[in-house]
Design a protein around this motif. Structure first.
Motif, mmCIF file in Angstrom:
data_model
loop_
_atom_site.group_PDB
_atom_site.id
_atom_site.type_symbol
_atom_site.label_atom_id
_atom_site.label_comp_id
_atom_site.label_asym_id
_atom_site.label_seq_id
_atom_site.Cartn_x
_atom_site.Cartn_y
_atom_site.Cartn_z
ATOM 1 N N ASP A 73 -20.392 34.595 -22.334
ATOM 2 C CA ASP A 73 -20.934 35.846 -22.877
ATOM 3 C C ASP A 73 -22.058 36.381 -22.014
ATOM 4 N N ALA A 74 -22.697 35.524 -21.232
ATOM 5 C CA ALA A 74 -23.765 35.944 -20.317
ATOM 6 C C ALA A 74 -23.883 34.906 -19.214
ATOM 7 N N PHE A 75 -24.213 35.379 -18.014
ATOM 8 C CA PHE A 75 -24.443 34.493 -16.877
ATOM 9 C C PHE A 75 -25.880 34.668 -16.411
ATOM 10 N N VAL A 76 -26.529 33.540 -16.059
ATOM 11 C CA VAL A 76 -27.941 33.572 -15.673
ATOM 12 C C VAL A 76 -28.125 32.925 -14.303
ATOM 13 N N LEU A 77 -28.890 33.617 -13.444
ATOM 14 C CA LEU A 77 -29.346 33.027 -12.182
ATOM 15 C C LEU A 77 -30.875 33.016 -12.221
ATOM 16 N N PRO A 78 -31.487 31.863 -12.555
ATOM 17 C CA PRO A 78 -32.933 31.806 -12.810
ATOM 18 C C PRO A 78 -33.768 31.341 -11.615
ATOM 19 N N SER A 79 -33.398 31.747 -10.412
ATOM 20 C CA SER A 79 -34.033 31.240 -9.189
ATOM 21 C C SER A 79 -35.545 31.436 -9.195
ATOM 22 N N ARG A 80 -36.246 30.495 -8.513
ATOM 23 C CA ARG A 80 -37.701 30.604 -8.358
ATOM 24 C C ARG A 80 -38.066 30.508 -6.880
ATOM 25 N N THR A 81 -39.099 31.232 -6.475
ATOM 26 C CA THR A 81 -39.559 31.235 -5.095
ATOM 27 C C THR A 81 -40.339 29.966 -4.790
ATOM 28 N N LEU A 82 -40.038 29.356 -3.652
ATOM 29 C CA LEU A 82 -40.796 28.230 -3.124
ATOM 30 C C LEU A 82 -41.383 28.642 -1.772
ATOM 31 N N PRO A 83 -42.347 27.895 -1.253
ATOM 32 C CA PRO A 83 -42.956 28.295 0.027
ATOM 33 C C PRO A 83 -41.956 28.504 1.159
ATOM 34 N N VAL B 128 -23.641 30.833 -22.774
ATOM 35 C CA VAL B 128 -24.427 31.185 -21.596
ATOM 36 C C VAL B 128 -24.005 30.265 -20.459
ATOM 37 N N GLY B 129 -23.951 30.782 -19.229
ATOM 38 C CA GLY B 129 -23.516 29.962 -18.110
ATOM 39 C C GLY B 129 -24.410 30.050 -16.901
ATOM 40 N N TYR B 130 -24.381 28.974 -16.120
ATOM 41 C CA TYR B 130 -25.013 28.919 -14.791
ATOM 42 C C TYR B 130 -24.062 28.153 -13.895
ATOM 43 N N ALA B 131 -23.979 28.553 -12.608
ATOM 44 C CA ALA B 131 -23.217 27.801 -11.616
ATOM 45 C C ALA B 131 -24.002 27.805 -10.317
ATOM 46 N N GLY B 132 -24.075 26.643 -9.679
ATOM 47 C CA GLY B 132 -24.793 26.554 -8.412
ATOM 48 C C GLY B 132 -25.398 25.180 -8.215
ATOM 49 N N ARG B 133 -26.243 25.091 -7.207
ATOM 50 C CA ARG B 133 -26.897 23.815 -6.910
ATOM 51 C C ARG B 133 -27.915 23.473 -7.999
ATOM 52 N N LEU B 134 -28.050 22.193 -8.276
ATOM 53 C CA LEU B 134 -29.051 21.722 -9.240
ATOM 54 C C LEU B 134 -30.255 21.225 -8.449
ATOM 55 N N VAL B 135 -31.036 22.199 -8.005
ATOM 56 C CA VAL B 135 -32.233 21.948 -7.203
ATOM 57 C C VAL B 135 -33.363 22.778 -7.790
ATOM 58 N N ARG B 136 -34.590 22.388 -7.463
ATOM 59 C CA ARG B 136 -35.749 23.017 -8.089
ATOM 60 C C ARG B 136 -35.773 24.530 -7.893
ATOM 61 N N GLU B 137 -35.420 24.992 -6.675
ATOM 62 C CA GLU B 137 -35.539 26.421 -6.401
ATOM 63 C C GLU B 137 -34.588 27.277 -7.228
ATOM 64 N N LYS B 138 -33.541 26.682 -7.772
ATOM 65 C CA LYS B 138 -32.608 27.469 -8.576
ATOM 66 C C LYS B 138 -33.083 27.659 -10.020
ATOM 67 N N GLY B 139 -34.152 26.971 -10.417
ATOM 68 C CA GLY B 139 -34.790 27.260 -11.695
ATOM 69 C C GLY B 139 -33.980 26.926 -12.932
#
Length: 368
Positions: A260-270, A188-199
Motif C-alpha cells: 500500500d506504500a513504499f518507503v525509502l528512509p535514507s539518511r546522510t552520512l559524512p 508498508v514496504g522497503y527494499a534495499g541494503r540493510l545498512v545504516r545509511e538506508k535508515g
C-alpha cells in the motif's frame, strides 16, 4: 557505429532491457561485456536479444575500487569499437585500465564513463592518480544527478557531462496490478541494503506508531539485519514485521504490487547521501505511493508524485504513513502520479534514447 559497453551492473537481468533498446537504434552495433557475477550476485541472464553479450573474467570480484577485467584489452582489440562506454566510477582501477586499453587502439575510440558520485570526495593515491588520468582523457561523462555533475566540474572535468541515470525502468514489467489492492492490512514496504545509511531503523520506529492492522515487509540483506530484528522486538512490533532476503530483479514487481506504500528512509552520512533511489521509480512504475526522506537525490526523483519527510525524523514519517493509511483515494492519486512521472522521465526507453544521442554526438565530433 560500434559501441562496447562494459558493465558489472548488467549482471542484473532486468537491467539488460536497456541494452536491447540501445541496440534497437538504427546503425548501433552493441556489444556488452559483463562479468559472470558481481559479489554474491550471479549473472541472471546470459543471453542477448538484438545485441552481443560476452562474459569476461573479473579479478577482485566484489571490490568496488580494485576490480578489473584482465582480458579487456584483447576484447577491445578484437571489437574495434567507435565508442567505449565504461559503466563505472572514474576513480576505480577498472575504469582507468579500460580507458588506457581504449586509448591504445588505432584509431582511438571515443570514451565515456558513468558516475553516481554526488559528494566531492578526495581519494588517496593511486586512486586519485587514476581519477585524474580518466578525467584528463575521457571524452564525456554520464552522471546520475545534477549534484554529480557539480562534483565532476569542481574536480576539473571540462568535457560534456550528461545527466542520464544509469538505468530506467521497463514500464511493461514494472506496472500496476490489474486491480488495486484491497486487503484488511495496510502493508508498508522497503527494499534495499540493510545498512545504516538506508535508515531502515527510522522506518521501524515510525512503523511502531501505526495501528496493529499495519504490516511491514523488509526485503534485503546487510550487516544491520540482526540489529533491526532486535529493534523490532524492542518496540514490540516483531510479529508485524517480516524480513525477507533479497529478491531476484524479476520478482520485484510482484513485491511492489503487494504494498500500500513504499518507503525509502535514507539518511546522510559524512561519506554518503542518496544518489538516486532506483527502488523509488520501480515502486512508482507499479503504481505504489512512495514516501522518501529528504536525503540526497530522493526528493528530486519523487517530485510531486509522493511524500517527503525530514530524514531521521521517525515521527514525521509516521505522520506520512498515517495520512496514507487513512486516505485510500490519496494513495490511488499518488500512485497514478508516480506512474506518470516514471513514464515521462525514467523509463528504460527514455534512458536508452538519451544515451544513444550521446554516442552519436561523440562520433560526429570525432569526424570533424
Amino acid at each position: 557505429m560500434r559501441v562496447t559497453l562494459i558493465s558489472k551492473a548488467l549482471v542484473v537481468g532486468a537491467y539488460q532491457r536497456k541494452c536491447e533498446l540501445l541496440a534497437a537504434h538504427p546503425g548501433v552495433a552493441l556489444t556488452v561485456l559483463v562479468p559472470p557475477s558481481w559479489g554474491n550476485q550471479p549473472l541472471e541472464r546470459a543471453y542477448a536479444n538484438g545485441y552481443a553479450l560476452q562474459v569476461i573474467p573479473i579479478r577482485f570480484n566484489g571490490n568496488f575500487h580494485l576490480h578489473y577485467y584482465p582480458t579487456l584489452p584483447r576484447a577491445l582489440a578484437q571489437l574495434r569499437p567507435d565508442v567505449v562506454h565504461v559503466d563505472e566510477e572514474p576513480y576505480n582501477l577498472a575504469t582507468w585500465l579500460a580507458v588506457k586499453a581504449a586509448r591504445a587502439l588505432r584509431p582511438s575510440p571515443r570514451v565515456v564513463f558513468f558516475s553516481w558520485q554526488n559528494i566531492r570526495r578526495r581519494y588517496p593515491p593511486p586512486f586519485s592518480w587514476m581519477e585524474r588520468s580518466v578525467l584528463r582523457t575521457a571524452d564525456a561523462a554520464l552522471v546520475g544527478s545534477e549534484s554529480a555533475c557539480v562534483v565532476w566540474r569542481a574536480k576539473g572535468f571540462t568535457r560534456p557531462i550528461h545527466v542520464i541515470p544509469q538505468f530506467g525502468v521497463d514500464e511493461q514489467t514494472f506496472a500496476p496490478p490489474d486491480e488495486r489492492r484491497n486487503g484488511e492490512a495496510f502493508v508498508v514496504g522497503y527494499a534495499g541494503r540493510l545498512v545504516r545509511e538506508k535508515g531502515v531503523d527510522v522506518l521501524i520506529c515510525a512503523f511502531a506508531r501505526l495501528p496493529n492492522s499495519a504490516r511491514l515487509l523488509i526485503v534485503g540483506a546487510g550487516p544491520e539485519l540482526n540489529a533491526l530484528r532486535a529493534l523490532a522486538q524492542q518496540l514490540r512490533v516483531a510479529e508485524r514485521v517480516t524480513f525477507c532476503p533479497s529478491l531476484p530483479s524479476t520478482h520485484m514487481p510482484e513485491f511492489y504490487r503487494a504494498l500500500d506504500a513504499f518507503v525509502l528512509p535514507s539518511r546522510t552520512l559524512p561519506n554518503w547521501k542518496e544518489q538516486f533511489g532506483r527502488v523509488l521509480v520501480e515502486a512508482m512504475a507499479c503504481g505504489v505511493p512512495v514516501i522518501a526522506s529528504s536525503c540526497g537525490e530522493a526528493p528530486s526523483v519523487v517530485g510531486d508524485a509522493g511524500l517527503i519527510f525530514d530524514e531521521a525524523d521517525d515521527a514525521a514519517l509516521a505522520d506520512c504513513l498515517t495520512a496514507l493509511m487513512a486516505q485510500p483515494d490519496r494513495r490511488a492519486e499518488l500512485g497514478r502520479r508516480g506512474r506518470a512521472r516514471v513514464l515521462a522521465h525514467f523509463t528504460m526507453r527514455h534512458i536508452a534514447d538519451r544515451t544513444v544521442e550521446v554516442y552519436r554526438a561523440l562520433c560526429a565530433d570525432a569526424g570533424r
